[in-house]
Design a protein around this motif. Structure first.
Motif, PDB file in Angstrom:
ATOM      1  N   GLY A   6       0.824  -1.205   0.000  1.00  0.00           N
ATOM      2  CA  GLY A   6       0.000   0.000   0.000  1.00  0.00           C
ATOM      3  C   GLY A   6       0.851   1.245   0.000  1.00  0.00           C
ATOM      4  N   TYR A   7       0.309   2.295  -0.583  1.00  0.00           N
ATOM      5  CA  TYR A   7       0.983   3.587  -0.656  1.00  0.00           C
ATOM      6  C   TYR A   7      -0.080   4.665  -0.607  1.00  0.00           C
ATOM      7  N   ASP A   8       0.185   5.740   0.127  1.00  0.00           N
ATOM      8  CA  ASP A   8      -0.747   6.860   0.159  1.00  0.00           C
ATOM      9  C   ASP A   8       0.016   8.153   0.376  1.00  0.00           C
ATOM     10  N   VAL A  39      -2.683   9.116   6.567  1.00  0.00           N
ATOM     11  CA  VAL A  39      -1.912   8.535   5.468  1.00  0.00           C
ATOM     12  C   VAL A  39      -1.354   7.150   5.827  1.00  0.00           C
ATOM     13  N   HIS A  42      -4.265   4.609   5.782  1.00  0.00           N
ATOM     14  CA  HIS A  42      -4.704   4.408   4.390  1.00  0.00           C
ATOM     15  C   HIS A  42      -3.758   3.462   3.646  1.00  0.00           C
ATOM     16  N   ALA A  43      -2.470   3.630   3.831  1.00  0.00           N
ATOM     17  CA  ALA A  43      -1.514   2.729   3.176  1.00  0.00           C
ATOM     18  C   ALA A  43      -1.675   1.301   3.697  1.00  0.00           C
ATOM     19  N   ASP A  46      -4.827  -0.279   2.162  1.00  0.00           N
ATOM     20  CA  ASP A  46      -4.607  -0.691   0.772  1.00  0.00           C
ATOM     21  C   ASP A  46      -3.748  -1.945   0.684  1.00  0.00           C
ATOM     22  N   ALA A  47      -2.756  -2.071   1.565  1.00  0.00           N
ATOM     23  CA  ALA A  47      -1.925  -3.278   1.566  1.00  0.00           C
ATOM     24  C   ALA A  47      -2.763  -4.504   1.922  1.00  0.00           C
ATOM     25  N   ASP A  56      -9.311  -1.651  -3.471  1.00  0.00           N
ATOM     26  CA  ASP A  56      -8.579  -0.652  -2.697  1.00  0.00           C
ATOM     27  C   ASP A  56      -9.553   0.161  -1.855  1.00  0.00           C
ATOM     28  N   ALA A  96       5.125  -0.852   8.051  1.00  0.00           N
ATOM     29  CA  ALA A  96       4.808   0.410   7.388  1.00  0.00           C
ATOM     30  C   ALA A  96       5.852   1.466   7.721  1.00  0.00           C
ATOM     31  N   ALA A 147       3.777  10.978   3.069  1.00  0.00           N
ATOM     32  CA  ALA A 147       3.488   9.738   2.357  1.00  0.00           C
ATOM     33  C   ALA A 147       3.662   8.582   3.332  1.00  0.00           C
ATOM     34  N   TYR A 149       4.102   4.080   3.166  1.00  0.00           N
ATOM     35  CA  TYR A 149       4.183   2.809   2.450  1.00  0.00           C
ATOM     36  C   TYR A 149       3.874   1.716   3.454  1.00  0.00           C
TER      37      TYR A 149
END
Length: 168
Positions: A6-8, A39, A42-43, A46-47, A56, A96, A147, A149
């Protein structure tokens, strides 16, 4: 075992609280977004969704849906956890990293880990969070935004069809 990534990214703006991993952090700006703009969470979402093949966060929690305006991302993460469980998946681990020039985040990381582990119903040692800067480079280095990850592994059981965004 299945792996997700995931990335945001969110812009930093005045007049909003800075929430990362469900922890409100004292800072002169916060992240701009439809929800609380967390953020990190959120990442992670998504992961997890990616590992399970469930789309997603945008397809589950669209940013044009008023039900999610200002909502805590931890509540959304809890819903993602329920989607995974309904699909027969268990969270094995999450790793993360938050990318931000400021503020210093090390003292807040234990709370972030505890919050995410609690809402997912996993042991804290299965959730790892790190923070780094970009040495002043790029949009994070200039303080324009942050950001995050995330990578995770989940253990599949029996997949229940119909819980993803790709229903036909």
């Amino acid at each position: 075992m299945r792996v997700g990534f995931g990335y945001d990214v969110h812009r930093l703006v005045a007049g909003r609280p800075l929430v990362l991993g469900g922890v409100t952090i004292p800072f002169d700006r916060g992240l701009d977004g439809h929800s609380d703009a967390d953020v990190l969470v959120h990442a992670v979402m998504d992961a997890l969704l990616g590992a399970a093949g469930l789309g997603d966060i945008g397809c589950h929690f669209p940013d044009n849906d008023p039900r999610y305006a200002g909502i805590s991302s931890l509540l959304l993460l809890e819903r993602v956890g329920r989607l995974l469980a309904a699909g027969g998946f268990a969270v094995n681990n999450i790793d993360a990293v938050i990318v931000a020039q400021a503020p210093r985040l090390a003292g807040f990381i234990p709370g972030m880990r505890a919050n995410m582990a609690r809402v997912l119903g996993v042991a804290e040692e299965r959730v790892n969070v790190k923070a780094t800067t970009t040495e002043g480079l790029g949009f994070t280095g200039s303080g324009q935004g942050m950001a995050a990850y995330a990578v995770c592994t989940i253990i599949p059981g029996q997949v229940v069809p119909g819980n993803n965004c790709f229903r036909r």
